[in-house]
Design a protein around this motif. Sequence first.
Motif, mmCIF file in Angstrom:
data_model
loop_
_atom_site.group_PDB
_atom_site.id
_atom_site.type_symbol
_atom_site.label_atom_id
_atom_site.label_comp_id
_atom_site.label_asym_id
_atom_site.label_seq_id
_atom_site.Cartn_x
_atom_site.Cartn_y
_atom_site.Cartn_z
ATOM 1 N N TYR A 107 7.761 13.625 -38.234
ATOM 2 C CA TYR A 107 6.981 12.385 -38.242
ATOM 3 C C TYR A 107 7.848 11.170 -38.581
ATOM 4 N N PHE B 56 -16.223 23.304 -47.778
ATOM 5 C CA PHE B 56 -17.150 24.235 -47.136
ATOM 6 C C PHE B 56 -16.502 25.609 -47.141
ATOM 7 N N TYR C 44 -2.045 6.726 -37.129
ATOM 8 C CA TYR C 44 -1.841 7.323 -38.452
ATOM 9 C C TYR C 44 -2.941 8.337 -38.756
ATOM 10 N N LEU C 45 -4.189 7.927 -38.545
ATOM 11 C CA LEU C 45 -5.302 8.841 -38.837
ATOM 12 C C LEU C 45 -5.228 10.096 -37.969
ATOM 13 N N MET D 187 -14.452 16.585 -41.657
ATOM 14 C CA MET D 187 -13.460 15.584 -41.265
ATOM 15 C C MET D 187 -14.146 14.261 -40.890
ATOM 16 N N SER E 42 -2.863 11.846 -37.170
ATOM 17 C CA SER E 42 -1.951 12.898 -37.625
ATOM 18 C C SER E 42 -2.767 14.020 -38.271
ATOM 19 N N GLU E 43 -3.889 13.664 -38.863
ATOM 20 C CA GLU E 43 -4.750 14.675 -39.472
ATOM 21 C C GLU E 43 -5.414 15.552 -38.398
ATOM 22 N N GLN F 171 -3.986 19.694 -30.186
ATOM 23 C CA GLN F 171 -2.647 19.385 -29.678
ATOM 24 C C GLN F 171 -2.670 18.125 -28.819
ATOM 25 N N LYS G 252 -4.155 16.232 -35.518
ATOM 26 C CA LYS G 252 -3.158 16.969 -34.740
ATOM 27 C C LYS G 252 -2.694 18.258 -35.417
ATOM 28 N N THR G 253 -3.138 18.489 -36.648
ATOM 29 C CA THR G 253 -2.862 19.799 -37.230
ATOM 30 C C THR G 253 -3.516 20.873 -36.365
ATOM 31 N N CYS G 254 -4.637 20.546 -35.724
ATOM 32 C CA CYS G 254 -5.341 21.538 -34.895
ATOM 33 C C CYS G 254 -5.375 21.144 -33.419
ATOM 34 N N ILE H 98 -9.393 25.626 -29.794
ATOM 35 C CA ILE H 98 -9.727 24.308 -30.336
ATOM 36 C C ILE H 98 -9.635 23.324 -29.183
ATOM 37 N N VAL I 48 -15.769 22.351 -40.128
ATOM 38 C CA VAL I 48 -14.504 21.626 -40.308
ATOM 39 C C VAL I 48 -14.666 20.197 -39.809
#
Lengths: 236, 420
Positions: free
Chosen positions: B47, B389, A165-166, A214, A168-169, A175, A171-173, A183, A210
């Motif tokens: 998802y 930031f 679940y975590l 995070m 998923s955040e 792959q 995976k926005t960047c 990245i 970033v």
Amino acid sequence: MRALIRSSLLVGATVLATDAPASELGDAGRGEKLFSQCKGCHQIGRGAENRIGPHLNTLFGRKAGGLEDFRYSKSMARAGAAGLEWHAETLDGFLENPRSIASGTRMSYRGMKDDGQRADLIAYLRVHSDSPRDIPEADPTASGTDHDVDPEILAIAGDPEYGEYLSSECKTCHQSDGGDDGIPSITLWPVEDFVVAMHAYKEKKRQNPVMQMMAGRLSNEEIAALAAYFGALEED
Amino acid sequence: MALNRRVFLGTTAALAATLTAPAAIGQARPRVVVIGGGAGGATAARYIAKDSKGAVDVTLVEPTRTYFTCFFSNLYLGGFQELADIGHTYGTLAADYGINVIHDWATGVDRDAKTVTLAGGHTLSYDKLILSPGIDFVDGAVPGWDVTQQNRMPHAYKAGSQSELLKAQLMAMPEGGTFAMIAPPNPYRCPPGPYERVSMVAHLLKQNNPTAKILVVDPKEKFSKQALFEEGWAKHYGGMIERIGPDFGGGNVKVDAQAMTVDIDGSVETVDVCNVIPAMKAGRIAEIAGVTEGNWAPVNAADMSTKADPDVYVLGDAAAQGDMPKSGFSANSQAKVCANAVRGALTGSKVFPAKFSNTCWSLIAPEDGVKVGATYEATPEKIASTESFVSQTGEDADTRAATYRESLGWYQGITADMFG
């Protein structure tokens, strides 16, 4: 100490000025310094183990994707199956532009453009390759695991379901298939390296804002959960 | 129960999956309808389908067969991306994730009957409805402009043919001509977007038409990453860009698309290309569904459900959620929180606490990238910012180049996360 730094800077300048063709044998001493760019992921020398990347002892003559106990990208495994072996010439092409040799490699390295630097690095890799007896009786040079993360934090067993679940955040960047274009890939990182890197961001020892942000709000358990998840992720 | 299970398994494998779904025992799979296939909708559909492993029937309604992302469309204007690079199709979502992709317009929502009507005449039933329709423009926001004028004065704020049109107009601009942009009032999609666009247009003109001028008419005192953009404009495009803020009448503007004039507080300028970005509101289907208050749809921060209806969710630009900017990254982030909550409600899977984040990269000039970002948490009132930031003025070239490369990586990442 200061004199030492100055002389190593001089060495650096000479290396940059060198424009020797890669076919000539480089200088292993200079190559050792260049290897600092690889240390975050690769170990070499006595006691070297697979970490984020495979260990690089006895690399010459090794089939690409050829270590049984390391999980390579499909792309690297395919290159090996197609007959790619590591020698000075193939390493030279790979180090110049890794993606031109294995398009889907998870190695987050953009390539070493200077012919002379590549020759030096390859000479250094060669020192550890001919046969085990050539490995110097020195400590391993890799320092990717140097850290001061509390052993109790490292020992936390992460919950992969929570990690999924975590993630998923992330995976926005990042792959999940290990693609890397600006990245880095974090797929299949060893759990300890993952935890160490995230705590380094959290404590602002690693610089990307970033990632500092995070990691800054992740608890020790959440970092462990993410490490457990990414460490076992199957490629799509 | 054991007997039932065998009977079910014997009947159809698909039904077996619903055995873990308390809401669905004895009926067909629970149904989710997602309207809008952008950063919010495509992500949510993917998802829910992926994580429920077929236990939820997911339908995605999106009018376009090829979706052009609004993010990176400015880079197309600047010549850093081809239009084809920012176009995406839905084949993988259909083939690999089992999502029922319908290319049609949603024209009606009946929240009592729990149905959605499509322009093609079909009706879809839902247990949970997710609306991610993006933005529409407020009628009359810029006097003299409406969508019937969009070919004379493009908005290019939904990417695709409008982006292509604006670029063609810029390329055909007479030597030394004037490009005007009417910037939108808050809140609007992609806060740095108009200013990244100014940068990219300036880059394009610098190559092709270096004596051209750029006039930005802006109703806002301040804008996102202002110090970074202004530093970059002075450095890369000195003298080319003029911005007229509200103190000088930037908030009192009307246009005449036939005459190609812009009237700024009574002073009329003739321009060669005019990009009108009007005030925005939630995509129309949110209003039709009756979940908006004013221009936007208020939602609960914990799961993105609307204040009006617990079975209707709104994601992305269309939502009034609190502190997050209206960005593709935000929509993608909200979609994952929503997908987790919707799947939990329909299948009984574990629901984890909401976490949100956003980063917006902008390109000012070649290899000169900047970024701004923040993390957020769900509070009873809203999505609230926790930490943020922003890139600094005066950063070295290596940092800016790395930031730009990072944005390229992010584009690959988020589009893979949306479209599979």
